[in-house]
Design an enzyme around this catalytic site. Structure first.
Site, short mmCIF file in Angstrom:
data_model
loop_
_atom_site.label_atom_id
_atom_site.label_comp_id
_atom_site.label_asym_id
_atom_site.label_seq_id
_atom_site.Cartn_x
_atom_site.Cartn_y
_atom_site.Cartn_z
N CYS A 74 0.86 -1.18 0.00
CA CYS A 74 0.00 0.00 0.00
C CYS A 74 0.90 1.23 0.00
O CYS A 74 1.71 1.41 0.92
CB CYS A 74 -0.86 -0.02 1.26
SG CYS A 74 -1.89 1.45 1.46
N CYS A 184 -0.87 3.57 -6.70
CA CYS A 184 -1.76 3.00 -5.69
C CYS A 184 -1.98 1.56 -6.12
O CYS A 184 -2.23 1.30 -7.31
CB CYS A 184 -3.08 3.77 -5.65
SG CYS A 184 -4.39 2.92 -4.73
N1 DGL Z 1 -4.02 0.59 -2.13
C1 DGL Z 1 -3.58 1.69 -1.38
C2 DGL Z 1 -2.39 2.40 -1.97
O1 DGL Z 1 -1.56 1.76 -2.59
C3 DGL Z 1 -4.56 2.56 -0.65
C4 DGL Z 1 -5.89 2.82 -1.24
C5 DGL Z 1 -6.83 3.46 -0.22
O2 DGL Z 1 -7.24 2.76 0.69
O3 DGL Z 1 -7.11 4.65 -0.35
O4 DGL Z 1 -2.21 3.57 -1.79
#
Ligand code: DGL
Length: 274
Positions: A74, A184
């Site tokens: 993440c 993301c």
């Molecule tokens: N998948 C996450 C990232 O790489 C976060 C997405 C979220 O929960 O806003 O930033």
């Protein structure tokens, strides 16, 4: 025999599965525990302080499961919490960041587009990254507001997804961007829509394969690579609802009849199935 212990992988939701698939492909004998903190998704609009608390709680939880290393799949959680977690906990962490450096190196037009969350863009870590690597290029940024909830709901090709990405990418294309970074981990799951909008002349960078390679390097350096020869596996856990999570995993990873567990937050602490 630390080598037998699992690698903890976490994200706010299903986004990190786009990293897990590369981890499994590159480290097929390893055991993984994938935690989706769907009780708190999306992270992108939360404060850094909240995300730090969640990340600390998840790290403690992984330690109870005897994790030998943690991959923060993440960008938003890595931006908020990675440095602090490395100071506070005595195990190796692999984090993520938008692939600004490779984008700046490979752009021909000198213009790159970054798609990430608002939390990632607001972080000091991202500011340092662009200061260091993107001085000589122009950077266009878009937080794709609303995209993570669409992906979490399994709507990968909806009118809303097309609209959000069109709004984000059109100004970048008009400006002459030739490289787009998926900053993301949810966004690789809408890659076909991104490709449909930008066409073949723009390259799209997903850092997940590089993160999986880096995980292998870190495990090797720490003497933590498994010696097992048979295939490992994944234990899937969510802080949200089990049934939809299982369906999402089956669809996004192309698996059949996945078994999942739930974990519950008690304050800042997580425990399985209570
Ligand atoms: N998948 C996450 C990232 O790489 C976060 C997405 C979220 O929960 O806003 O930033």
């Amino acid at each position: 025999m630390t080598q037998l212990y699992p690698i903890g992988v976490f994200d706010s939701g299903v986004g990190g599965l786009s990293v897990l698939r590369h981890l499994q492909a590159q480290l097929p004998a390893e055991q993984f525990v994938y935690l989706a903190d769907q009780g708190h998704v999306p992270y992108g609009s939360r404060s850094a302080q909240e995300i730090i608390q969640f990340s600390q709680g998840i790290t403690q939880f992984f330690l109870q499961l005897k994790a030998k290393a943690i991959v923060i799949a993440c960008n938003t959680a890595s931006a908020a919490a990675l440095s602090l977690l490395r100071e506070q906990f005595d195990l190796p962490f692999v984090g993520m960041e938008p692939a600004v450096k490779p984008a700046a190196q490979q752009t021909q037009s000198g213009k790159v587009g970054i798609l990430a969350t608002g939390g990632t863009f607001a972080s000091e870590r991202y500011a340092r990254l662009t200061n260091k690597y993107a001085k000589s290029v122009s950077v266009w940024e878009d937080p794709c507001v609303g995209l993570v909830p669409e992906i979490e709901a399994g709507r990968l090709d909806s009118p809303a997804v097309h609209h959000i990405l069109q709004q984000a990418l059109s100004p970048m294309l008009v400006a002459g961007v030739d490289t787009v970074v998926l900053g993301c981990t949810h966004y690789p799951f809408v890659l076909p829509v991104v490709e449909g909008i930008v066409g073949t002349a723009v390259s799209i960078i997903d850092p997940a394969p590089a993160v999986a390679r880096q995980t292998g390097v870190v495990l090797r350096q720490n003497g933590l690579l498994t010696e097992a020869e048979q295939p490992g596996g994944v234990r899937f856990i969510t802080t949200g609802l089990a049934e939809p999570y299982a369906r999402q995993i089956e669809r996004l990873l192309g698996l059949v009849a996945v078994g999942v567990e739930t974990a519950v937050w008690h304050g800042n602490q997580l425990s399985v199935g209570q």
